[in-house]
Design a protein around this motif. Structure first.
Motif, PDB file in Angstrom:
ATOM      1  N   THR A 142       0.869  -1.179   0.000  1.00  0.00           N
ATOM      2  CA  THR A 142       0.000   0.000   0.000  1.00  0.00           C
ATOM      3  C   THR A 142       0.902   1.223   0.000  1.00  0.00           C
ATOM      4  N   ILE A 143       0.490   2.244  -0.734  1.00  0.00           N
ATOM      5  CA  ILE A 143       1.281   3.475  -0.742  1.00  0.00           C
ATOM      6  C   ILE A 143       0.354   4.623  -0.392  1.00  0.00           C
ATOM      7  N   ASP A 144       0.908   5.653   0.247  1.00  0.00           N
ATOM      8  CA  ASP A 144       0.169   6.902   0.395  1.00  0.00           C
ATOM      9  C   ASP A 144       0.876   7.927  -0.483  1.00  0.00           C
ATOM     10  N   PHE A 145       0.224   8.343  -1.568  1.00  0.00           N
ATOM     11  CA  PHE A 145       0.864   9.262  -2.505  1.00  0.00           C
ATOM     12  C   PHE A 145       1.015  10.672  -1.930  1.00  0.00           C
ATOM     13  N   GLU A 146       0.225  11.009  -0.918  1.00  0.00           N
ATOM     14  CA  GLU A 146       0.156  12.386  -0.440  1.00  0.00           C
ATOM     15  C   GLU A 146       1.524  12.967  -0.047  1.00  0.00           C
ATOM     16  N   PRO A 147       2.318  12.269   0.811  1.00  0.00           N
ATOM     17  CA  PRO A 147       3.609  12.863   1.204  1.00  0.00           C
ATOM     18  C   PRO A 147       4.635  12.905   0.072  1.00  0.00           C
ATOM     19  N   GLU A 148       4.376  12.183  -1.019  1.00  0.00           N
ATOM     20  CA  GLU A 148       5.350  12.104  -2.116  1.00  0.00           C
ATOM     21  C   GLU A 148       5.042  13.094  -3.232  1.00  0.00           C
ATOM     22  N   THR A 149       3.967  13.849  -3.113  1.00  0.00           N
ATOM     23  CA  THR A 149       3.500  14.669  -4.230  1.00  0.00           C
ATOM     24  C   THR A 149       3.307  16.116  -3.802  1.00  0.00           C
ATOM     25  N   THR A 150       3.115  16.994  -4.789  1.00  0.00           N
ATOM     26  CA  THR A 150       2.726  18.376  -4.508  1.00  0.00           C
ATOM     27  C   THR A 150       1.301  18.542  -5.043  1.00  0.00           C
ATOM     28  N   PRO A 151       0.617  19.614  -4.621  1.00  0.00           N
ATOM     29  CA  PRO A 151      -0.779  19.786  -5.064  1.00  0.00           C
ATOM     30  C   PRO A 151      -0.925  19.956  -6.569  1.00  0.00           C
ATOM     31  N   ASN A 152       0.164  20.302  -7.256  1.00  0.00           N
ATOM     32  CA  ASN A 152       0.069  20.513  -8.702  1.00  0.00           C
ATOM     33  C   ASN A 152       0.334  19.264  -9.543  1.00  0.00           C
ATOM     34  N   ASP A 153       0.757  18.188  -8.905  1.00  0.00           N
ATOM     35  CA  ASP A 153       1.148  16.993  -9.650  1.00  0.00           C
ATOM     36  C   ASP A 153      -0.057  16.325 -10.311  1.00  0.00           C
TER      37      ASP A 153
END
Lengths: 257, 257
Positions: free
Chosen positions: A208-219
């Motif tokens: 399982t991955i949580d994309f939130e900490p790995e991304t910015t709001p513009n991605d």
């Protein structure tokens, strides 16, 4: 048959999560154990990895799963051989240079009666897929040039894809590093992830991955595959004959046969 | 400048030992930290690894050092950039398809005033090296075909190499998977290992190998490099203007400008 995976993103993004899911199907959760390959564009360059072994147990696939290689366009293929021996020369994706760019191609399907007319680009291996790729590039080189408007190049690609689709199964990924062209005759699904990002769980591995900490709001990151890779997200299923052109994570042109 | 490494062998052989020595020079014992690449022929296929980072600290280089990839022809390059940015598209070796084979090219040197005339093959990156490679293939495609006798193809290659050598530094590795063509203007050395095999010690890392248990009495393995890799063997030094054509570990044609 085989399975395909591609990514189109508006910011350099790694493919570790999706690649981990797909490669389990290469000899573990799926029968596609006759080689695998992946190509990552980095600027105009392409970094590729090919292996004629099963991806589920490949040391090199393990490195690609765990070593984040960031790219805006990536294409991947796991093979279950039908036409052509199991060997490196028959392992997708295939790469050629046209108009000072690398073009990358991966195909799922079979056009058993396809014979490529002679042309500049020639297949090195013995798959119908590589012969199709060479045929596409020979057509483009013959009928277009580097200044041909994109719409016209894509129109020609669509016409070619429609013609091939009349002869067999032709699920296609093709990129020149700028755009990613996808065409479905039987099986293709996609998902576009953007803010707010959340978690996702692979179908083929206990990951399982949580994309939130790995991304910015513009991605904006889109993934296109033969069969959906996650069990807790809604994938958009292509219709037979449907094509979509992706750039920076979004569909910029689309149509259906 | 850059450093080159190639192998020609009569049986599939791994490059781990030599590659370990060379890649130390990419940011550790040498300054060639602006990328590295290696290509291994497997049959008609080519497996390649490219990285725009320093080889001495590259995770992918570490895998290539420790994961035996067996090949009869391999070409490797570590880069210290002069012409062209540090990026993947400018990282050797370069690959193109000609006459249904992959051709692989790596170059050490600089031809600062070289401008490639237009032709079918075009450089993707901005190095003089890739432009030279495209120029070579454009010449071959124009003046030869797949049935041209090998001697004639090599004669043409030698003439081209001599012409380039008149314009700057041009140390060359070029292979079509069958033979390996090497050309020296300033620095190149080689060694041929055959039975009885013994131990060897790297200059650039505290690594000693005993080839005897890894080989059979029939094995012939030659290594061609910019600077000798081992401290306890006798390397054969190329003369300026000297070229050698290798096949299955042995020199099959040679000459000097």
């Amino acid at each position: 048959m085989c399975e395909l995976l591609a990514m189109s993103a508006n910011t350099p993004t790694d493919l570790c999560f999706s690649f981990t899911g797909l490669t389990r199907r290469g000899g573990d959760t799926g029968p596609h154990k006759d080689g695998w390959g992946v190509a990552f564009y980095e600027g105009k360059g392409v970094r590729c990895f090919h292996d004629a072994d099963a991806s589920a147990s490949s040391r090199i696939a393990e490195v690609v799963q765990t070593h984040p290689i960031k790219s805006e366009v990536a294409l991947c293929h796991i093979r279950q051989a039908n036409v052509g021996d199991i060997c490196l020369a028959n392992t997708h994706p295939f790469i050629r240079e046209l108009w000072g760019r690398y073009w990358v191609f991966a195909h799922n399907g079979q056009l058993s009666d396809f014979e490529a007319p002679p042309g500049f680009y020639e297949a090195v291996g013995s798959t119908d897929s590589e012969a199709l790729f060479c045929d596409i590039l020979n057509h483009l080189r013959c009928h277009c040039d580097r200044d041909t408007p994109e719409e016209e190049v894509i129109k020609r690609l669509v016409a070619l894809a429609n013609a091939y689709a009349g002869q067999g199964v032709f699920n296609l990924l093709l990129s020149n590093g700028d755009w990613l062209f996808t065409y479905c005759t039987t099986k293709m699904a996609c998902i576009t992830r953007r803010a707010p990002f959340g978690p996702a769980r692979l179908r083929d591995a206990d990951v399982t991955i949580d994309f939130e900490p790995e991304t910015t709001p513009n991605d904006i990151v889109s993934v296109i595959v033969t069969e959906p890779l996650t069990s807790d997200e809604t994938w958009d299923i292509y219709q037979p004959g449907e094509w979509r052109l992706w750039r920076k994570g979004e569909v910029v042109m689309r149509g259906c046969r």
